[in-house]
Design an enzyme around this catalytic site. Structure first.
Site, PDB file in Angstrom:
ATOM      1  N   ASP A 177      38.839  22.877  35.806  1.00  0.00           N
ATOM      2  CA  ASP A 177      38.506  23.174  34.398  1.00  0.00           C
ATOM      3  C   ASP A 177      39.560  24.070  33.767  1.00  0.00           C
ATOM      4  N   GLU A 194      43.787  28.534  43.040  1.00  0.00           N
ATOM      5  CA  GLU A 194      45.010  28.477  42.203  1.00  0.00           C
ATOM      6  C   GLU A 194      44.696  27.975  40.798  1.00  0.00           C
ATOM      7  N   GLU A 231      38.694  38.675  42.755  1.00  0.00           N
ATOM      8  CA  GLU A 231      37.681  39.674  43.143  1.00  0.00           C
ATOM      9  C   GLU A 231      36.301  39.027  43.075  1.00  0.00           C
ATOM     10  N   LEU A 279      44.381  38.625  44.575  1.00  0.00           N
ATOM     11  CA  LEU A 279      44.167  38.645  43.117  1.00  0.00           C
ATOM     12  C   LEU A 279      42.674  38.536  42.810  1.00  0.00           C
ATOM     13  N   THR A 304      40.957  26.602  38.700  1.00  0.00           N
ATOM     14  CA  THR A 304      40.054  25.465  38.910  1.00  0.00           C
ATOM     15  C   THR A 304      40.510  24.275  38.054  1.00  0.00           C
ATOM     16  N   SER A 336      48.229  25.712  52.892  1.00  0.00           N
ATOM     17  CA  SER A 336      47.797  26.978  52.259  1.00  0.00           C
ATOM     18  C   SER A 336      48.535  28.158  52.872  1.00  0.00           C
ATOM     19  N   GLY A 392      52.835  34.458  37.348  1.00  0.00           N
ATOM     20  CA  GLY A 392      54.154  33.876  37.635  1.00  0.00           C
ATOM     21  C   GLY A 392      54.239  33.371  39.070  1.00  0.00           C
ATOM     22  N   ARG A 424      51.274  26.721  42.500  1.00  0.00           N
ATOM     23  CA  ARG A 424      50.619  25.534  41.929  1.00  0.00           C
ATOM     24  C   ARG A 424      51.570  24.338  41.967  1.00  0.00           C
ATOM     25  N   LEU A 464      51.680  32.324  40.710  1.00  0.00           N
ATOM     26  CA  LEU A 464      50.817  31.139  40.764  1.00  0.00           C
ATOM     27  C   LEU A 464      51.569  29.896  40.297  1.00  0.00           C
TER      28      LEU A 464
HETATM   29  P1  TGC Z   1      46.737  35.387  28.944  1.00  0.00           P
HETATM   30  O1  TGC Z   1      46.434  36.414  27.891  1.00  0.00           O
HETATM   31  O2  TGC Z   1      46.816  33.952  28.561  1.00  0.00           O
HETATM   32  O3  TGC Z   1      48.080  35.784  29.703  1.00  0.00           O
HETATM   33  C1  TGC Z   1      48.340  37.109  30.160  1.00  0.00           C
HETATM   34  C2  TGC Z   1      49.847  37.221  30.349  1.00  0.00           C
HETATM   35  O4  TGC Z   1      50.263  36.323  31.380  1.00  0.00           O
HETATM   36  C3  TGC Z   1      51.218  35.381  30.871  1.00  0.00           C
HETATM   37  N1  TGC Z   1      50.936  34.108  31.536  1.00  0.00           N
HETATM   38  C4  TGC Z   1      51.715  33.622  32.503  1.00  0.00           C
HETATM   39  N2  TGC Z   1      52.868  34.069  33.026  1.00  0.00           N
HETATM   40  C5  TGC Z   1      53.429  33.349  34.013  1.00  0.00           C
HETATM   41  N3  TGC Z   1      52.862  32.229  34.490  1.00  0.00           N
HETATM   42  C6  TGC Z   1      51.693  31.734  33.990  1.00  0.00           C
HETATM   43  N4  TGC Z   1      51.142  30.635  34.494  1.00  0.00           N
HETATM   44  C7  TGC Z   1      51.073  32.440  32.943  1.00  0.00           C
HETATM   45  N5  TGC Z   1      49.929  32.274  32.226  1.00  0.00           N
HETATM   46  C8  TGC Z   1      49.868  33.306  31.375  1.00  0.00           C
HETATM   47  C9  TGC Z   1      50.961  35.358  29.370  1.00  0.00           C
HETATM   48  O5  TGC Z   1      52.096  34.936  28.668  1.00  0.00           O
HETATM   49  C10 TGC Z   1      50.618  36.793  29.112  1.00  0.00           C
HETATM   50  O6  TGC Z   1      51.813  37.545  29.111  1.00  0.00           O
HETATM   51  P2  TGC Z   1      52.005  38.810  28.108  1.00  0.00           P
HETATM   52  O7  TGC Z   1      53.395  39.284  28.353  1.00  0.00           O
HETATM   53  O8  TGC Z   1      51.760  38.258  26.721  1.00  0.00           O
HETATM   54  O9  TGC Z   1      50.948  39.794  28.511  1.00  0.00           O
HETATM   55  O10 TGC Z   1      45.693  35.613  30.115  1.00  0.00           O
HETATM   56  P3  TGC Z   1      44.142  35.312  30.159  1.00  0.00           P
HETATM   57  O11 TGC Z   1      43.478  36.535  30.679  1.00  0.00           O
HETATM   58  O12 TGC Z   1      43.666  34.753  28.845  1.00  0.00           O
HETATM   59  O13 TGC Z   1      44.018  34.201  31.303  1.00  0.00           O
HETATM   60  C11 TGC Z   1      44.609  32.974  31.191  1.00  0.00           C
HETATM   61  C12 TGC Z   1      44.202  32.076  32.385  1.00  0.00           C
HETATM   62  C13 TGC Z   1      42.726  31.748  32.362  1.00  0.00           C
HETATM   63  C14 TGC Z   1      44.999  30.790  32.221  1.00  0.00           C
HETATM   64  C15 TGC Z   1      44.574  32.761  33.711  1.00  0.00           C
HETATM   65  O14 TGC Z   1      43.859  33.913  33.906  1.00  0.00           O
HETATM   66  C16 TGC Z   1      44.390  31.874  34.910  1.00  0.00           C
HETATM   67  O15 TGC Z   1      45.300  31.107  35.237  1.00  0.00           O
HETATM   68  N6  TGC Z   1      43.222  31.955  35.623  1.00  0.00           N
HETATM   69  C17 TGC Z   1      43.041  31.271  36.894  1.00  0.00           C
HETATM   70  C18 TGC Z   1      43.100  32.278  38.021  1.00  0.00           C
HETATM   71  C19 TGC Z   1      43.756  31.736  39.248  1.00  0.00           C
HETATM   72  O16 TGC Z   1      44.458  30.739  39.230  1.00  0.00           O
HETATM   73  N7  TGC Z   1      43.594  32.433  40.324  1.00  0.00           N
HETATM   74  C20 TGC Z   1      44.253  32.083  41.550  1.00  0.00           C
HETATM   75  C21 TGC Z   1      44.137  33.181  42.568  1.00  0.00           C
HETATM   76  S1  TGC Z   1      45.264  32.998  43.905  1.00  0.00           S
HETATM   77  C22 TGC Z   1      44.727  31.676  44.762  1.00  0.00           C
HETATM   78  O17 TGC Z   1      43.838  30.985  44.416  1.00  0.00           O
HETATM   79  C23 TGC Z   1      45.454  31.412  46.013  1.00  0.00           C
HETATM   80  S2  TGC Z   1      44.904  30.094  46.923  1.00  0.00           S
HETATM   81  C24 TGC Z   1      46.146  30.119  48.035  1.00  0.00           C
HETATM   82  C25 TGC Z   1      46.206  29.007  48.939  1.00  0.00           C
HETATM   83  O18 TGC Z   1      45.498  29.092  49.977  1.00  0.00           O
HETATM   84  O19 TGC Z   1      47.025  28.084  48.717  1.00  0.00           O
HETATM   85  P1  FAD Z   2      34.578  31.171  38.747  1.00  0.00           P
HETATM   86  O1  FAD Z   2      35.721  31.727  38.003  1.00  0.00           O
HETATM   87  O2  FAD Z   2      33.319  31.973  38.792  1.00  0.00           O
HETATM   88  O3  FAD Z   2      34.255  29.741  38.165  1.00  0.00           O
HETATM   89  C1  FAD Z   2      33.025  29.054  38.423  1.00  0.00           C
HETATM   90  C2  FAD Z   2      33.001  27.793  37.549  1.00  0.00           C
HETATM   91  O4  FAD Z   2      33.055  28.169  36.163  1.00  0.00           O
HETATM   92  C3  FAD Z   2      34.205  26.896  37.793  1.00  0.00           C
HETATM   93  O5  FAD Z   2      33.805  25.553  37.728  1.00  0.00           O
HETATM   94  C4  FAD Z   2      35.128  27.218  36.637  1.00  0.00           C
HETATM   95  O6  FAD Z   2      35.976  26.134  36.290  1.00  0.00           O
HETATM   96  C5  FAD Z   2      34.136  27.497  35.527  1.00  0.00           C
HETATM   97  N1  FAD Z   2      34.686  28.369  34.485  1.00  0.00           N
HETATM   98  C6  FAD Z   2      35.148  29.645  34.623  1.00  0.00           C
HETATM   99  N2  FAD Z   2      35.596  30.105  33.441  1.00  0.00           N
HETATM  100  C7  FAD Z   2      35.414  29.108  32.541  1.00  0.00           C
HETATM  101  C8  FAD Z   2      35.703  28.959  31.159  1.00  0.00           C
HETATM  102  N3  FAD Z   2      36.273  29.942  30.446  1.00  0.00           N
HETATM  103  N4  FAD Z   2      35.374  27.809  30.545  1.00  0.00           N
HETATM  104  C9  FAD Z   2      34.805  26.797  31.255  1.00  0.00           C
HETATM  105  N5  FAD Z   2      34.509  26.872  32.569  1.00  0.00           N
HETATM  106  C10 FAD Z   2      34.820  28.006  33.200  1.00  0.00           C
HETATM  107  N6  FAD Z   2      42.321  33.980  45.583  1.00  0.00           N
HETATM  108  C11 FAD Z   2      43.343  34.863  45.821  1.00  0.00           C
HETATM  109  O7  FAD Z   2      43.567  35.792  45.042  1.00  0.00           O
HETATM  110  N7  FAD Z   2      44.112  34.740  46.940  1.00  0.00           N
HETATM  111  C12 FAD Z   2      43.912  33.758  47.857  1.00  0.00           C
HETATM  112  O8  FAD Z   2      44.645  33.671  48.854  1.00  0.00           O
HETATM  113  C13 FAD Z   2      42.847  32.823  47.636  1.00  0.00           C
HETATM  114  N8  FAD Z   2      42.568  31.880  48.572  1.00  0.00           N
HETATM  115  C14 FAD Z   2      41.440  31.102  48.430  1.00  0.00           C
HETATM  116  C15 FAD Z   2      41.039  30.260  49.474  1.00  0.00           C
HETATM  117  C16 FAD Z   2      39.874  29.512  49.355  1.00  0.00           C
HETATM  118  C17 FAD Z   2      39.419  28.662  50.498  1.00  0.00           C
HETATM  119  C18 FAD Z   2      39.121  29.546  48.144  1.00  0.00           C
HETATM  120  C19 FAD Z   2      37.874  28.726  47.978  1.00  0.00           C
HETATM  121  C20 FAD Z   2      39.514  30.368  47.112  1.00  0.00           C
HETATM  122  C21 FAD Z   2      40.665  31.172  47.241  1.00  0.00           C
HETATM  123  N9  FAD Z   2      41.033  32.088  46.238  1.00  0.00           N
HETATM  124  C22 FAD Z   2      42.066  32.974  46.451  1.00  0.00           C
HETATM  125  C23 FAD Z   2      40.176  32.281  45.070  1.00  0.00           C
HETATM  126  C24 FAD Z   2      40.309  31.199  44.000  1.00  0.00           C
HETATM  127  O9  FAD Z   2      41.513  31.350  43.284  1.00  0.00           O
HETATM  128  C25 FAD Z   2      39.087  31.294  43.088  1.00  0.00           C
HETATM  129  O10 FAD Z   2      37.981  30.803  43.831  1.00  0.00           O
HETATM  130  C26 FAD Z   2      39.261  30.497  41.804  1.00  0.00           C
HETATM  131  O11 FAD Z   2      40.267  31.072  40.989  1.00  0.00           O
HETATM  132  C27 FAD Z   2      37.959  30.390  41.018  1.00  0.00           C
HETATM  133  O12 FAD Z   2      37.311  31.616  40.914  1.00  0.00           O
HETATM  134  P2  FAD Z   2      35.735  31.740  41.288  1.00  0.00           P
HETATM  135  O13 FAD Z   2      35.551  31.139  42.624  1.00  0.00           O
HETATM  136  O14 FAD Z   2      35.347  33.148  41.072  1.00  0.00           O
HETATM  137  O15 FAD Z   2      34.996  30.798  40.246  1.00  0.00           O
END
Ligand code: TGC
Ligand code: FAD
Length: 392
Positions: free
Chosen positions: A375, A371, A140, A138, A373, A98, A245, A251, A247
């Site tokens: 789902d 990064e 919140e 990212l 879920t 991570s 991008g 991922r 992500l």
């Molecule tokens: P949507 O309307 O589909 O897209 C908005 C704009 O984004 C573009 N896009 C992408 N671009 C690059 N890479 C991707 N994977 C992309 N996916 C979408 C899309 O083309 C669009 O562009 P434009 O120009 O048309 O505006 O967006 P949405 O709001 O409907 O959401 C789509 C969804 C649910 C897939 C997205 O929000 C999502 O992937 N949600 C998951 C959030 C997530 O992964 N959070 C991670 C936080 S960081 C983290 O967890 C770090 S852990 C670190 C560690 O310890 O390793």
């Molecule tokens: P939620 O979005 O509230 O989801 C809860 C449940 O609902 C999940 O099972 C999900 O799959 C489901 N769900 C949500 N939406 C839908 C839908 N439309 N349809 C069906 N099911 C749905 N974030 C950062 O920005 N930077 C970091 O460095 C980072 N590091 C992390 C480190 C750790 C240890 C952890 C646990 C998380 C970290 N995260 C980070 C956050 C992480 O990316 C989020 O926890 C993750 O994206 C899920 O968001 P949430 O926890 O709010 O769950």
């Protein structure tokens, strides 16, 4: 914890698909993990502390910016080498991977891709060497899977921006020197800003009591009227696509990393099953345990092939976000299932810190959530094949 006797499974001779450089990079990372991570990681996980002393070693094996050009301090490697480094690090611990993922794909990548030349020169060499550590804000409290709804925002005050809001679950936050923070401008457009530790109104409280990723530091980012210099805005991309991008790159690394965790669990369980005698014979000689082990190596081999092919597509600039989602989802799920089965093969010993399996299993509960879920990645595949988004 017991000595690290890891022997990497390669059931389909996939080494033959790797170049000499890939193997060199992979073997250097493997040796380093054996020497520097395995002997200490259980202790740090138990203490819930990140082992700061490994930062320099991570930099030395190229884990900070493996694919960032050498002119900025990166290792200038291809995507398969990047993946192999992540695999080896996560073989040791997902929390250590991570730290490397965040530094490379979530901090260095956006500065490299979306920053200007001054920002690249200012930050990238220090991040590559580990002199600076970064984090990525990212998520919140009320916007996890739906980051587009974020409320963190900044106002243009003429000579600076004023940043307000909060991020949660941020890996590396408690010790990071800089944070790449995603926030909305006054029109609601998302931009990346580099926020530096020491800026007034910026705090990073640590998140305690995690049962998962205990050797990785997690925290919040709080912005209370933080004055951010205008030159800290990443100018070359805005909108939700910018953080998404980053992500994609992270991922992809996780898809490889999860294989490392799975290989470690499989290898440990195989060795244990051959040594553990019950009813006067090794438990490896029972059909039930063979079923578990045979299914594990099958799933690992499938994941290795999927990920290798994805690496080739990434090298050619042809991998889609949806293909990356499929690999992240499949491989992390594969690893968590293998960890659970491997834990059972070790019986009671499986729950102790003598072996790595329970730590991997608990770590993977975070990896399957962050990064995107499990789902959300399924819904990304669903959207890709049907053309209909089921998120909203
Ligand atoms: P949507 O309307 O589909 O897209 C908005 C704009 O984004 C573009 N896009 C992408 N671009 C690059 N890479 C991707 N994977 C992309 N996916 C979408 C899309 O083309 C669009 O562009 P434009 O120009 O048309 O505006 O967006 P949405 O709001 O409907 O959401 C789509 C969804 C649910 C897939 C997205 O929000 C999502 O992937 N949600 C998951 C959030 C997530 O992964 N959070 C991670 C936080 S960081 C983290 O967890 C770090 S852990 C670190 C560690 O310890 O390793
Ligand atoms: P939620 O979005 O509230 O989801 C809860 C449940 O609902 C999940 O099972 C999900 O799959 C489901 N769900 C949500 N939406 C839908 C839908 N439309 N349809 C069906 N099911 C749905 N974030 C950062 O920005 N930077 C970091 O460095 C980072 N590091 C992390 C480190 C750790 C240890 C952890 C646990 C998380 C970290 N995260 C980070 C956050 C992480 O990316 C989020 O926890 C993750 O994206 C899920 O968001 P949430 O926890 O709010 O769950």
């Amino acid at each position: 914890m017991r000595p690290d006797l890891f022997q990497a499974p390669d059931y389909y001779n996939l080494d033959e698909l790797l170049t000499d450089e890939h193997k060199l990079v992979r073997d250097a990372a493997r040796e380093w993990v054996k020497r520097e991570v395995s002997p200490i990681i259980e202790d740090y996980a138990q203490k819930a502390e990140f082992p700061n002393q490994i930062i320099k070693g991570l930099a030395d094996i190229g884990a900070f910016g493996p694919y960032i050009p050498e002119e900025y301090g990166g290792a200038g490697l291809d995507q398969i080498s990047y993946g192999l480094i992540m695999q080896e690090i996560e073989r040791g611990d997902s929390g250590v991977r991570s730290t490397a993922s965040v530094q490379s794909s979530l901090v260095m990548y956006p500065i490299w891709k979306y920053g200007n030349e001054e920002q690249r020169k200012k930050y990238l060499p220090k991040l590559a060497s580990g002199e600076f550590m970064g984090c990525f804000g990212l998520t919140e409290p009320d916007h996890g899977s739906n980051p587009g709804g974020m409320i963190t925002n900044f106002k243009d005050m003429g000579d600076h921006y004023l940043l307000n809001g909060a991020k949660m679950w941020i890996s590396n936050a408690p010790f990071a020197n800089i944070a790449v923070v995603w926030a909305k401008d006054e029109t609601g457009r998302i931009h990346g800003l580099v926020v530096e530790r020491g800026m007034e109104g910026f705090t990073t409280p640590e998140t305690h009591n995690k049962w998962s990723l205990r050797a990785s530091a997690t925290g919040e980012l709080i912005f209370d009227n933080v004055k951010v210099p205008k030159e800290n805005l990443l100018p070359n991309k805005s909108g939700l696509g910018a953080p998404l991008g980053c992500l994609d790159s992270a991922r992809y690394g996780i898809a490889w990393g999860a294989i490392g965790a799975a290989m470690d669990c499989y290898d440990t369980a195989l060795r244990y099953a051959k040594e553990r005698i019950q009813f006067d014979k090794p438990i490896a000689g029972t059909q039930l345990q063979q079923k578990k082990l045979a299914e594990m190596i099958t799933e690992i081999t499938k994941a290795q092939l999927l990920t290798w092919r994805l690496g080739v597509l990434r090298n050619e600039g042809r991998a889609t976000s949806a293909q990356i989602s499929m690999a992240k989802r499949n491989n992390v799920n594969m690893a968590i299932e293998i960890a659970r089965e491997a834990r059972q093969i070790l019986g009671g010993m499986g729950i102790t810190g003598e072996y790595s399996i329970m730590r991997h299993m608990m770590n993977l509960e975070s990896v399957i959530t962050y990064e995107g879920t499990h789902d959300i990645h399924l819904l990304i595949t669903g959207m890709d094949i049907t053309g209909i988004a089921a998120f909203k």
